[in-house]
Design a protein around this motif. Structure first.
Motif, PDB file in Angstrom:
ATOM      1  N   PRO A   1       5.383   5.088   9.147  1.00 55.87           N
ATOM      2  CA  PRO A   1       4.461   5.816   8.278  1.00 55.87           C
ATOM      3  C   PRO A   1       4.186   4.983   7.032  1.00 55.87           C
ATOM      4  CG  PRO A   1       6.652   6.816   8.259  1.00 55.87           C
ATOM      5  CD  PRO A   1       6.657   5.796   9.354  1.00 55.87           C
TER       6      PRO A   1
ATOM      7  N   TYR B   1       8.372  -5.547  -4.847  1.00 58.31           N
ATOM      8  CA  TYR B   1       7.937  -4.147  -4.828  1.00 58.31           C
ATOM      9  C   TYR B   1       7.084  -3.916  -3.592  1.00 58.31           C
ATOM     10  CZ  TYR B   1       5.630   0.118  -6.527  1.00 58.31           C
ATOM     11  OH  TYR B   1       5.156   1.394  -6.671  1.00 58.31           O
TER      12      TYR B   1
ATOM     13  N   ASN C   1      -2.578  -0.781  -7.152  1.00 63.62           N
ATOM     14  CA  ASN C   1      -3.103  -1.987  -6.484  1.00 63.62           C
ATOM     15  C   ASN C   1      -2.031  -3.012  -6.162  1.00 63.62           C
ATOM     16  OD1 ASN C   1      -5.702  -0.860  -6.993  1.00 63.62           O
ATOM     17  ND2 ASN C   1      -5.621  -1.720  -9.059  1.00 63.62           N
ATOM     18  N   ALA C   2      -0.842  -2.543  -5.763  1.00 62.45           N
ATOM     19  CA  ALA C   2       0.218  -3.474  -5.386  1.00 62.45           C
ATOM     20  C   ALA C   2      -0.195  -4.239  -4.136  1.00 62.45           C
ATOM     21  CB  ALA C   2       1.518  -2.719  -5.124  1.00 62.45           C
TER      22      ALA C   2
ATOM     23  N   MET D   1       7.302   3.759  -3.400  1.00 67.15           N
ATOM     24  CA  MET D   1       6.366   4.753  -3.937  1.00 67.15           C
ATOM     25  C   MET D   1       6.685   6.121  -3.367  1.00 67.15           C
ATOM     26  SD  MET D   1       2.642   3.024  -3.855  1.00 67.15           S
ATOM     27  CE  MET D   1       2.244   1.564  -4.817  1.00 67.15           C
TER      28      MET D   1
ATOM     29  N   LYS E   1       2.955   5.627   4.001  1.00 65.16           N
ATOM     30  CA  LYS E   1       2.901   6.154   2.640  1.00 65.16           C
ATOM     31  C   LYS E   1       1.543   5.861   2.010  1.00 65.16           C
ATOM     32  CE  LYS E   1       7.809   6.400   1.617  1.00 65.16           C
ATOM     33  NZ  LYS E   1       8.829   6.123   0.639  1.00 65.16           N
ATOM     34  N   LEU E   2       1.545   5.095   0.936  1.00 69.54           N
ATOM     35  CA  LEU E   2       0.297   4.878   0.198  1.00 69.54           C
ATOM     36  C   LEU E   2      -0.439   3.625   0.655  1.00 69.54           C
ATOM     37  CD1 LEU E   2       1.700   5.821  -3.307  1.00 69.54           C
ATOM     38  CD2 LEU E   2       0.515   7.286  -1.687  1.00 69.54           C
ATOM     39  N   LEU E   3       0.002   3.048   1.761  1.00 77.17           N
ATOM     40  CA  LEU E   3      -0.604   1.786   2.224  1.00 77.17           C
ATOM     41  C   LEU E   3      -2.052   1.997   2.661  1.00 77.17           C
ATOM     42  CD1 LEU E   3       0.134  -1.153   2.680  1.00 77.17           C
ATOM     43  CD2 LEU E   3       0.895  -0.562   4.959  1.00 77.17           C
TER      44      LEU E   3
ATOM     45  N   GLU F   1       5.562   9.900  -2.750  1.00 81.11           N
ATOM     46  CA  GLU F   1       4.403  10.791  -2.767  1.00 81.11           C
ATOM     47  C   GLU F   1       4.818  12.099  -3.426  1.00 81.11           C
ATOM     48  OE1 GLU F   1       1.676  10.524   0.989  1.00 81.11           O
ATOM     49  OE2 GLU F   1       3.745  10.095   1.572  1.00 81.11           O
TER      50      GLU F   1
ATOM     51  N   SER G   1       2.575  -8.830  -5.574  1.00 83.13           N
ATOM     52  CA  SER G   1       1.950  -8.739  -6.899  1.00 83.13           C
ATOM     53  C   SER G   1       2.912  -8.184  -7.935  1.00 83.13           C
ATOM     54  CB  SER G   1       0.715  -7.846  -6.841  1.00 83.13           C
ATOM     55  OG  SER G   1       1.065  -6.532  -6.421  1.00 83.13           O
ATOM     56  N   HIS G   2       3.910  -7.424  -7.486  1.00 75.32           N
ATOM     57  CA  HIS G   2       4.823  -6.746  -8.418  1.00 75.32           C
ATOM     58  C   HIS G   2       6.280  -6.937  -7.967  1.00 75.32           C
ATOM     59  CE1 HIS G   2       0.992  -4.761  -9.233  1.00 75.32           C
ATOM     60  NE2 HIS G   2       1.495  -4.338 -10.387  1.00 75.32           N
TER      61      HIS G   2
ATOM     62  N   PHE H   1       5.737  -0.649  -0.499  1.00 77.23           N
ATOM     63  CA  PHE H   1       5.272   0.735  -0.457  1.00 77.23           C
ATOM     64  C   PHE H   1       6.386   1.752  -0.218  1.00 77.23           C
ATOM     65  CE2 PHE H   1       1.716  -2.070   0.386  1.00 77.23           C
ATOM     66  CZ  PHE H   1       0.879  -1.683  -0.645  1.00 77.23           C
ATOM     67  N   TRP H   2       7.578   1.286   0.163  1.00 76.63           N
ATOM     68  CA  TRP H   2       8.730   2.185   0.255  1.00 76.63           C
ATOM     69  C   TRP H   2       9.236   2.589  -1.117  1.00 76.63           C
ATOM     70  CZ3 TRP H   2       9.023   4.225   4.796  1.00 76.63           C
ATOM     71  CH2 TRP H   2       8.625   3.484   5.908  1.00 76.63           C
TER      72      TRP H   2
END
Lengths: 157, 157
Positions: free
Chosen positions: B153, A130, B138-139, A135, B155-157, A137, A50-51, A132-133
């Motif tokens: 891990p 893009y 919302n990626a 992002m 993360k935000l997944l 935290e 999406s990104h 999740f790596w």
């Protein structure tokens, strides 16, 4: 020490946009990225994301401006003088822009994206999906950053 | 059409790490980034940010490898053939690496960072502070990406 090495890159495409001046900074701006015909295969599967990160070359920055080492973020005199590596200014030794955009659609060699703050005809260096790596935290930013962005939608702030 | 334009960059510094081979891909790896002495002022204020993007030049990629347009993500044959712009492979027309790292400390012209997947002596092109505009809400990522990262891990997944 590999300091002397010169690195030569060739654009993979360019930006096409009707936005002018500060309009490009509006995050709702929709632009096109036109990719060189011979690289189109490299877009295969990109709509699964999406990104994207767009890496582009800020070709309006002069060689003199590339020597800048400190700036007031976004040119605001009430913001602290800050190193260029601690700011997203286009004045930097290697004027590469990095912007997260939303991928709207792909038609042949043309991507339509939302949120690209680059002028018309800007050379594009790379596209990266893009994930999740990308992002962090518990990311922390300085107080000046929060003040500078206090009027804007704060995403995950 | 600005396709022919050649872009010349000079490294702002280089990576220093004891990690070898696949060790660099371990996200707990701690590395140093040594910045050219004359650019140190550009680091001013950088410790106000917890995370940085490091842009580096993948100088081990050959000119032949730069012609690659499709890959199996992470070399896994059970992953779909995917365009290089839809993957984070180092095989790409302009082999620029982009990695989000945690900033551990800065001493003079040396930054200590965690999570940089770059080999010793890799030329560094730019450092950019990570802020909340780099976070997509919302990626979406393709199914192959989720399978490829299912043991990690999330993360935000």
């Amino acid at each position: 020490m590999p300091f002397q090495e010169k690195i030569v890159l060739n654009p993979i495409g360019y930006v096409k946009t009707k936005a002018e001046g500060d309009e490009v900074k509006d995050e709702s701006t929709v632009s096109q990225i036109v990719i060189r015909d011979e690289l189109v295969e490299g877009l295969s599967g990109i709509t699964g994301f999406s990104h994207l990160f767009v890496l582009f070359y800020l070709n309006q920055v002069t060689s003199e401006q590339r020597k800048t080492l400190k700036v007031h973020p976004r040119g605001r005199q009430n913001m602290p003088l800050t190193g260029v590596f601690a700011a997203r200014t286009m004045l930097r030794p290697n004027p590469i822009g990095l912007t997260l955009v939303e991928l709207v659609k792909v038609e042949g060699n043309v991507l339509t994206v939302r949120g690209l703050d680059a002028y018309d005809a800007t050379p594009v260096l790379d596209l990266k999906p893009y994930d999740f790596w990308d992002m962090a935290e518990n990311a922390k930013v300085p107080d000046w950053w929060k003040k500078l962005n206090s009027g804007k939608p704060q995403k995950l702030l």
